[in-house]
Each structure stands twice: as structure tokens, then as C-alpha cells.
Design an enzyme around this catalytic site. Structure first.
Site, short mmCIF file in Angstrom:
data_model
loop_
_atom_site.label_atom_id
_atom_site.label_comp_id
_atom_site.label_asym_id
_atom_site.label_seq_id
_atom_site.Cartn_x
_atom_site.Cartn_y
_atom_site.Cartn_z
N HIS A 152 25.66 72.14 75.39
CA HIS A 152 24.87 70.89 75.94
C HIS A 152 23.49 70.67 75.58
CE1 HIS A 152 22.56 68.92 79.39
NE2 HIS A 152 23.81 68.25 79.38
N HIS B 191 30.40 64.32 85.15
CA HIS B 191 28.92 64.64 85.66
C HIS B 191 28.83 65.29 87.05
CE1 HIS B 191 24.42 63.48 85.20
NE2 HIS B 191 24.92 63.69 84.01
#
Length: 383
Positions: free
Chosen positions: A283, A183
Site C-alpha cells: 500500500h 475501503h
């Protein structure tokens, strides 16, 4: 052919932004312009695009895309490209609906009949991953993704990474492949440590091991690990992607169809990636419209490999009852069997949007605020 008559947008729970375009003959299409935590900025951009593009030919999708991108002078970036994505997806949906065809047929036709998928477990501070992994397995998933760590300091104790390795081991013991999302939380000293520690446990991939702006660090890290490196949600166009392909520093490209200019641009990005032997794994922890658009692209893209699904992701459950099975009339299209979802067969995006529910929720939906971490010394950490 028909000119664009109206462009509307709807902010809905938990954190999504839908776009509806209607032409002068009553044909319509749906898109998604979600940019998590920045809906108001995208809405402002959409307001400007509405003034500009009402009256354009709805079928001339590429002309509108090029006009929005090239005539803006200050181009690219998450806000402009997310607004453009919502319009682009809606126009593709409108065109394929008008022609009575599934959208992927207009993009060249199917190269597969079902889509490999994964979902999320664990939340921003991953806990109780064994029970969550077993639940996902029972739902039909054979791969999941979870955050690799909580917040980590620039240089932290090696002990801060021990639980990451243990969580990976636990999830794999359930029978699931696991992608680990760094992340962008880790800086280079800790990312190198964690990649090495994870390597014996064979994760499916590591995602955003460093922030995308650190292209030189990602290139270095790619030379230190055999784990496939994935990134792309914070890359908004083929020009953003170009450097990573040239550096041969990534193995899996993860553009977000609602952030990178929609179907038109993600198709170009996918073709670029294929030429560098890089897989596409879009994504999409977002809403059902974005997911359906991703599924249509997956159906006709040779180097597609796996699709993220936001089914009961923590961002959704934290906000209440709204999930990807909301806002559509047939939620069974998201049923998962042995790690796959059947290819969408309906016209357009392959889903029917429940416009009544969209309009009802849009009347009361608040803005979803970005999150963040603060260290014990009060310093700002990456989220």
C-alpha cells in the site's frame, strides 16, 4: 560507523511526514513516517524517539528497531510503527548511501529489473471513471484502483451496488485491469452481495472487503468468492498479519511501509507471506520517499506482484499542486511504460530529495484532517 547526530522531521503538503537522519560524519538518509490524518500524533512519538536515539550507532538498524519496539512495552499500532518506519527507512537510506550502493543490494540484490505499478482514479465518491481511465492508460498504466462504492449503510438497498459493477465494466473496456477498494466501508451483508455481483467482471482484486478487525468475516467471504482478496494497510506488524496467513483468507498482502515499521519489518512480513503463497503488493498512496522505499523492497522480493503509486491521487490534487514528483530532483524516475516503472538505480533509496523544497513547504504546511461519511439519518458511516 557513525553515531546518529540529528533526527529531524518535516510535515509537508499534501499530507506527508518526512524524516531526515544525519550521522556525526555528515552522512544522511531520508525516511517517511506518514500516517494520513494523524501527523501530530506521529510527530509526538518522533520527539520521544529523537531524545532516545540520538547517539546510537546509525549502522545498527536492527538493534535500534528492536529497542524501539520491545523496550516501549506498549508496542505496535499505527502511531508507534509509523514513527519507527520513518527512522528505519532513513537509516537504511543512510547506510546504503554511505556504502555507495542501491538499497536493494544490501537486502540481497535484484530479482527483477522493473516494477509493475498501478494508480488511482475516481476519488472518494467515484465519478467520470471512463475519462480518468483513458487518461491513466495514456500515461502508461495498465492497471488502476478505485473505490468500489460511496458510503453504504450496514444493510442498504441492492441498488446501491449497481453503479459499482458498471464502473468496473467501463474501466475494463478501456483496456485496464482494475482493483476495487471496498475501503472497509461495507459491512458483511453488502460485501457478500457486491463480491458476488463483481465476480463475472473479473476484477484484479478486492481490497479490504471488510475491516481488518473482522478476520472471521474475511475468512467467510474468502470461501464465497474466487476474486483475490487483498488487505494490509491497517496491519502494522508481522504479528498483526499472522492470523490472516494462518486462516488462508487473503491472497494479496498490502502492508504500508510507512505504517508497519519500515523496510526492516515489511521484509519480514513479505517472507512470512511467501511461505503461505501470498503475494506482496505494498500500500502506498503516500509520498516519494515511501514509494522509493517500496520500490527497493520490490526489487529484491520474490513474491512481490504490483506496486501502488499515488500519482495525482485525489488526496493530492485536492490539496493543491504537490504530488510524488515534488520534493525530488529527478521526477522522471516515476515515468510509467506499459504498466512498469524501471528499477531505481541510484544509491540509497534511488532518489535525490530536494531538501530546499522540503524545508520551504514545511514552514507553511497545515495538518491534513481525517475524512468521514455521515448517513442521511445522521449516523456515522465508515469512510
Amino acid at each position: 560507523m557513525g553515531k546518529i547526530k540529528t533526527i529531524e522531521y518535516f510535515r509537508v503538503l499534501p499530507r506527508w511526514l518526512f524524516v531526515k537522519i544525519t550521522d556525526e560524519h555528515g552522512n544522511h538518509g531520508w525516511g517517511e513516517a506518514t500516517l494520513e490524518g494523524h501527523s501530530q500524533a506521529v510527530e509526538g512519538c518522533l520527539d520521544a524517539m529523537i531524545q532516545r536515539f540520538v547517539g546510537y550507532e546509525a549502522d545498527n538498524i536492527e538493534y535500534l528497531w528492536q529497542t524501539a519496539h520491545r523496550h516501549s512495552f506498549y508496542r505496535g499500532g499505527p502511531v508507534l510503527m509509523s514513527a519507527l518506519a520513518g527512522i528505519d527507512i532513513a537509516l537504511w537510506d543512510l547506510l546504503s548511501r554511505r556504502l555507495g550502493l542501491p538499497l536493494h543490494v544490501l537486502l540481497g540484490g535484484a530479482v527483477r529489473n522493473k516494477i509493475k505499478v498501478y494508480s488511482w482514479i475516481g476519488g472518494d465518491r467515484p465519478r467520470d471513471v471512463e475519462a480518468a481511465a483513458k487518461e491513466r492508460y495514456a500515461q502508461g498504466f495498465r492497471a488502476i484502483k478505485m473505490n468500489a462504492t460511496e458510503d453504504v449503510d450496514w444493510l442498504d438497498s441492492p441498488k446501491a451496488l449497481e453503479t459499482s459493477v458498471e464502473r468496473c465494466r467501463i474501466v475494463k473496456s478501456v483496456g485496464l485491469d482494475v482493483g476495487l477498494d471496498f475501503h472497509g466501508r461495507l459491512h458483511k451483508p453488502m460485501a457478500k452481495r457486491l463480491a458476488k455481483a463483481l465476480e463475472p467482471h473479473h476484477p484484479l482484486f478486492i481490497e479490504e472487503p471488510l475491516l481488518s478487525e473482522h478476520h472471521e468475516g474475511i475468512k467467510q467471504l474468502s470461501q464465497l468468492t474466487t476474486i483475490p482478496i487483498a488487505l494490509g494497510e491497517r496491519l502494522y506488524s508481522r504479528w498483526d498479519v499472522k492470523r490472516f496467513l494462518h486462516d488462508t483468507s487473503i491472497d494479496i498482502l498490502q502492508p504500508d511501509i510507512s505504517h508497519c515499521g519500515g523496510i526492516s519489518e515489511i521484509r519480514r512480513i513479505a517472507s512470512m507471506a511467501e511461505a503461505y503463497d501470498v503475494a506482496l503488493a505494498p500500500h502506498c498512496p503516500l509520498g516519494p520517499i515511501a514509494l522509493a522505499a517500496c520500490m527497493q523492497v520490490a526489487m529484491c522480493t520474490p513474491n512481490f506482484t504490483i506496486q501502488e503509486m499515488g500519482l495525482t491521487i485525489h488526496y493530492n490534487t485536492e490539496a493543491g499542486a504537490y504530488d510524488i514528483k515534488n520534493y525530488i530532483k529527478d521526477p522522471s524516475v516515476w515515468d510509467v511504460t506499459e504498466g512498469y516503472v524501471e528499477g531505481l538505480k541510484g544509491v540509497g533509496l534511488g532518489i535525490e530529495v530536494d531538501e530546499e523544497e522540503v524545508r520551504q513547504v514545511a514552514r507553511v504546511a497545515n495538518v491534513w484532517a481525517p475524512k468521514g461519511f455521515v448517513g442521511p439519518d445522521g449516523s456515522i458511516r465508515e469512510w
